[in-house]
Design a protein around this motif. Structure first.
Motif, PDB file in Angstrom:
ATOM      1  N   TYR A  48     -55.491 -31.208  26.627  1.00 19.43           N
ATOM      2  CA  TYR A  48     -54.674 -32.463  26.686  1.00 19.43           C
ATOM      3  C   TYR A  48     -53.947 -33.073  25.546  1.00 19.43           C
ATOM      4  N   LEU A  49     -54.208 -32.840  24.289  1.00 23.08           N
ATOM      5  CA  LEU A  49     -54.070 -32.625  23.172  1.00 23.08           C
ATOM      6  C   LEU A  49     -52.117 -31.810  23.174  1.00 23.08           C
ATOM      7  N   ALA A  50     -52.892 -30.705  23.371  1.00 19.09           N
ATOM      8  CA  ALA A  50     -51.700 -29.514  23.739  1.00 19.09           C
ATOM      9  C   ALA A  50     -50.281 -30.148  24.154  1.00 19.09           C
ATOM     10  N   GLU A  51     -50.442 -30.729  25.496  1.00 20.12           N
ATOM     11  CA  GLU A  51     -49.457 -30.860  26.586  1.00 20.12           C
ATOM     12  C   GLU A  51     -48.828 -32.260  26.128  1.00 20.12           C
ATOM     13  N   ILE A  52     -49.622 -32.890  25.274  1.00 24.01           N
ATOM     14  CA  ILE A  52     -48.177 -34.202  24.545  1.00 24.01           C
ATOM     15  C   ILE A  52     -47.766 -32.794  24.156  1.00 24.01           C
ATOM     16  N   ILE A  53     -48.216 -32.116  22.847  1.00 27.60           N
ATOM     17  CA  ILE A  53     -47.051 -31.640  21.505  1.00 27.60           C
ATOM     18  C   ILE A  53     -46.089 -31.001  22.237  1.00 27.60           C
ATOM     19  N   GLU A  54     -46.841 -30.148  23.782  1.00 29.47           N
ATOM     20  CA  GLU A  54     -45.330 -29.184  24.268  1.00 29.47           C
ATOM     21  C   GLU A  54     -44.989 -29.483  25.001  1.00 29.47           C
ATOM     22  N   ALA A  55     -44.949 -31.110  25.472  1.00 35.72           N
ATOM     23  CA  ALA A  55     -43.576 -31.863  26.615  1.00 35.72           C
ATOM     24  C   ALA A  55     -43.188 -32.583  25.217  1.00 35.72           C
ATOM     25  N   ARG A  56     -43.018 -33.034  23.737  1.00 34.00           N
ATOM     26  CA  ARG A  56     -41.605 -32.974  23.141  1.00 34.00           C
ATOM     27  C   ARG A  56     -41.042 -32.010  22.758  1.00 34.00           C
ATOM     28  N   LEU A  57     -41.490 -30.443  22.600  1.00 33.14           N
ATOM     29  CA  LEU A  57     -41.097 -29.446  22.262  1.00 33.14           C
ATOM     30  C   LEU A  57     -40.265 -28.303  23.051  1.00 33.14           C
ATOM     31  N   ASP A  58     -40.171 -29.272  24.341  1.00 28.55           N
ATOM     32  CA  ASP A  58     -40.304 -28.763  25.465  1.00 28.55           C
ATOM     33  C   ASP A  58     -38.298 -29.202  25.667  1.00 28.55           C
ATOM     34  N   GLN A  59     -38.770 -30.521  25.015  1.00 27.32           N
ATOM     35  CA  GLN A  59     -37.177 -31.573  25.356  1.00 27.32           C
ATOM     36  C   GLN A  59     -36.261 -31.553  23.618  1.00 27.32           C
ATOM     37  N   ILE A  60     -36.799 -30.701  22.608  1.00 33.07           N
ATOM     38  CA  ILE A  60     -36.577 -30.462  21.461  1.00 33.07           C
ATOM     39  C   ILE A  60     -35.346 -29.032  21.971  1.00 33.07           C
ATOM     40  N   PHE A  61     -36.037 -28.245  22.324  1.00 36.12           N
ATOM     41  CA  PHE A  61     -35.746 -26.665  22.807  1.00 36.12           C
ATOM     42  C   PHE A  61     -34.770 -26.815  24.007  1.00 36.12           C
ATOM     43  N   LYS A  62     -34.978 -27.526  24.621  1.00 41.61           N
ATOM     44  CA  LYS A  62     -33.637 -27.803  25.422  1.00 41.61           C
ATOM     45  C   LYS A  62     -32.664 -28.228  25.470  1.00 41.61           C
ATOM     46  N   HIS A  63     -32.553 -29.388  24.442  1.00 43.16           N
ATOM     47  CA  HIS A  63     -31.431 -29.916  24.196  1.00 43.16           C
ATOM     48  C   HIS A  63     -30.911 -28.689  23.053  1.00 43.16           C
ATOM     49  N   LEU A  64     -31.427 -28.125  21.832  1.00 43.32           N
ATOM     50  CA  LEU A  64     -30.594 -27.257  21.293  1.00 43.32           C
ATOM     51  C   LEU A  64     -29.982 -25.823  22.096  1.00 43.32           C
ATOM     52  N   ARG A  65     -31.293 -25.697  23.126  1.00 44.92           N
ATOM     53  CA  ARG A  65     -30.764 -24.419  23.688  1.00 44.92           C
ATOM     54  C   ARG A  65     -29.402 -24.513  24.384  1.00 44.92           C
ATOM     55  N   THR A  66     -28.321 -25.732  25.229  1.00 43.21           N
ATOM     56  CA  THR A  66     -27.851 -26.206  26.109  1.00 43.21           C
ATOM     57  C   THR A  66     -26.763 -26.367  25.049  1.00 43.21           C
ATOM     58  N   ASN A  67     -26.595 -26.559  23.641  1.00 46.07           N
ATOM     59  CA  ASN A  67     -25.634 -26.580  23.044  1.00 46.07           C
ATOM     60  C   ASN A  67     -25.398 -24.302  22.109  1.00 46.07           C
ATOM     61  N   LEU A  68     -26.803 -24.297  21.643  1.00 51.43           N
ATOM     62  CA  LEU A  68     -26.620 -23.004  21.421  1.00 51.43           C
ATOM     63  C   LEU A  68     -25.858 -22.076  22.547  1.00 51.43           C
ATOM     64  N   ASP A  69     -26.037 -22.097  24.061  1.00 52.84           N
ATOM     65  CA  ASP A  69     -25.662 -21.415  25.159  1.00 52.84           C
ATOM     66  C   ASP A  69     -23.763 -21.912  24.971  1.00 52.84           C
ATOM     67  N   LYS A  70     -23.230 -22.253  25.063  1.00 48.39           N
ATOM     68  CA  LYS A  70     -22.218 -22.964  24.548  1.00 48.39           C
ATOM     69  C   LYS A  70     -21.136 -22.200  23.759  1.00 48.39           C
ATOM     70  N   VAL A  71     -21.378 -21.831  22.828  1.00 47.00           N
ATOM     71  CA  VAL A  71     -21.504 -21.045  21.673  1.00 47.00           C
ATOM     72  C   VAL A  71     -21.354 -19.878  22.148  1.00 47.00           C
ATOM     73  N   GLN A  72     -22.389 -19.172  23.315  1.00 49.98           N
ATOM     74  CA  GLN A  72     -22.955 -17.991  23.389  1.00 49.98           C
ATOM     75  C   GLN A  72     -23.796 -17.219  21.855  1.00 49.98           C
ATOM     76  N   ALA A  73     -24.774 -17.977  21.686  1.00 52.47           N
ATOM     77  CA  ALA A  73     -25.338 -17.403  19.711  1.00 52.47           C
ATOM     78  C   ALA A  73     -26.589 -16.509  20.731  1.00 52.47           C
ATOM     79  N   LEU A  74     -26.943 -17.084  21.870  1.00 56.67           N
ATOM     80  CA  LEU A  74     -28.173 -16.246  22.353  1.00 56.67           C
ATOM     81  C   LEU A  74     -27.990 -15.261  22.550  1.00 56.67           C
ATOM     82  N   GLU A  75     -26.836 -14.493  23.268  1.00 53.00           N
ATOM     83  CA  GLU A  75     -26.699 -13.331  23.094  1.00 53.00           C
ATOM     84  C   GLU A  75     -26.720 -12.566  21.710  1.00 53.00           C
ATOM     85  N   LEU A  76     -26.328 -13.219  20.793  1.00 49.52           N
ATOM     86  CA  LEU A  76     -26.763 -12.023  19.182  1.00 49.52           C
ATOM     87  C   LEU A  76     -28.407 -11.181  19.423  1.00 49.52           C
ATOM     88  N   PRO A  77     -27.869 -10.442  18.331  1.00 49.39           N
ATOM     89  CA  PRO A  77     -28.959  -9.202  18.860  1.00 49.39           C
ATOM     90  C   PRO A  77     -30.270  -9.993  17.876  1.00 49.39           C
TER      91      PRO A  77
END
Length: 445
Positions: free
Chosen positions: A290-319
């Motif tokens: 239950y504690l992990a679900e609380i932590i994971e929900a916030r981390l998911d939100q942080i990661f999704k925001h970062l991924r949106t902007n990293l995708d814009k510059v195609q950074a996740l395609e770097l090896p």
């Protein structure tokens, strides 16, 4: 004790202030003292109360002084990447005497010329890096000192940030009774330490999960190419736990550190621990899952925001994938959660020094390693930011003295004439490997 070989890194974080004292011995940084105090006057990585921040810095410095058995006067401070902009720059100066060799003062002067920018009044130059020097049209030069020419150019990169951040940082350091030896942009220092040569060359993403914010930085071709800051960090996870479980912030922080998992699939729904709930006389049992679900929900939100902007510059395609660091990166399961969200290879960087084996110490350690590894040319260019010519004069005197000592008295004129004839060679034609390297550079064009 002589502090000339000492480097002191100051990490002014949202939740803690860390000080690391390191001694440079034959190019190797040996940590001899550490200070770690709770932070005050800092919000989301930025100083918002100079007096409180200065007091917290003093406490951390005193702790490091006791452990290192020295007095600390000069510090290297990390600058957060909030609202940081990366721009190209160039400068050019004329050499007054055609037969005179280019000196350290000339390098500093051409860097100062490159700093002349039309900036908005609320911004200032935080740092400058040289990509190459050009002497009379011959490019690709890393150190022009000792060469002769009539025109010296510098092509490089400048980093600009809000004046408020720079002013408050300087003021807090000065108010703490310290001298600002130098400033380093946080992700730049971290990237140079946590990534190997191949990762820096072909491109890798660094994500610093701090207490007040999360910062994603792209290092490619050994340069900082892109930065994105999400104004959520470990403090937000603690607040979520506090609100959902109806417990105090101190209790929520302890629960996060002692029982927290980033990935709820790794936590147990059978293992329980007691939680002091506000308004109840007896603790309430809560499961790890239950504690992990609380932590994971916030981390998911942080990661999704970062991924949106990293995708814009195609950074996740770097090896190179992603390297995680910062205090939140210590949570078990963080690697698997990030790998699932970003769909790339992920690893966590943890310093291997005794007593510092926690990702929260990465930045403070990176500051001393980065600054201690700067070359004379790097330092000369940085001196243009302060307007000081002392380093340029000192390096010129040393080079002149070494040249005089190396050349026999009766051969000095011939040696001098031969050195004056030294000119850079034109750049060779680009080969296929350089073309392949440019392919990766196009991700950011």
């Amino acid at each position: 004790m002589d502090n000339s070989g000492m480097y002191v890194g100051l990490d002014i974080g949202t939740t803690s202030i860390k000080v690391i004292v390191a001694e440079n011995v034959k190019g190797q940084m040996n940590v001899i003292g550490v200070g770690n105090e709770r932070s005050n006057g800092v919000s989301r990585g930025v100083i918002v109360d100079i007096d409180k921040a200065a007091e917290a810095i003093q406490r951390a410095v005193r702790q490091a002084e006791e452990k290192a058995s020295i007095e600390i006067h000069d510090v290297i401070v990390g600058i957060p990447a909030n609202m940081l902009k990366i721009e190209t720059c160039s400068g050019m100066i004329a050499i007054d005497d055609q037969s005179r060799e280019i000196t350290g003062r000339d390098v500093r002067n051409v860097a100062a010329a490159a700093l002349i920018q039309s900036l908005p009044p609320e911004r200032e130059v935080v740092d400058i890096l040289a990509d190459e020097f050009v002497v009379d049209g011959f490019d690709g030069i890393k150190d022009p000192r000792g060469m002769v020419g009539v025109r010296l150019e510098l092509h490089g990169t400048i980093f600009t940030g809000p004046k408020t951040i720079m002013h408050n940082t300087r003021k807090a350091v000065e108010q703490a009774g310290l001298h600002l030896r130098g400033t380093v942009i946080n992700p730049m220092a971290q990237g140079m330490m946590v990534m190997n040569d191949g990762e820096q060359d072909f491109g890798t993403i660094l994500i610093d999960l701090g207490g007040g914010q999360a910062t994603a930085a792209v290092i490619h071709d050994h340069q900082l190419k892109y930065i994105d800051v999400d104004q959520e960090g470990g403090q937000f996870i603690t607040k979520d736990i506090s609100v959902v479980l109806n417990t105090s912030l101190d209790s929520a922080e302890k629960l996060k550190r002692d029982y927290g998992y980033a990935d709820s699939t790794q936590a147990s729904d059978e293992d329980e621990f007691p939680v002091d709930v506000v308004g109840q006389s007896q603790p309430t049992p809560i499961s790890e899952q239950y504690l992990a679900e609380i932590i994971e929900a916030r981390l998911d939100q942080i990661f999704k925001h970062l991924r949106t902007n990293l995708d814009k510059v195609q950074a996740l395609e770097l090896p190179g994938g992603i390297v995680l660091t910062g205090g939140v990166a210590a949570l078990p399961g963080i690697t698997e959660l990030a790998a699932d969200e970003f769909d790339t290879n992920v690893r966590v960087y943890i310093p291997d020094q005794m007593g510092l084996r926690h990702p929260s110490f990465t930045l403070a350690l990176a500051l001393v390693n980065y600054f201690g590894g700067l070359s004379e040319i790097d330092l000369l260019i940085k001196s243009a930011l302060t307007g000081s010519t002392q380093l340029a004069d000192e390096t010129d005197e040393i080079r002149q003295r070494e040249a005089a000592e190396a050349a026999p008295a009766d051969e000095a004129p011939q040696a001098s004439a031969h050195k004056a004839a030294k000119r850079p060679k034109p750049k060779a034609k680009k080969n296929r490997s350089e073309g392949f390297k440019k392919f990766f550079s196009d991700f950011f064009d």
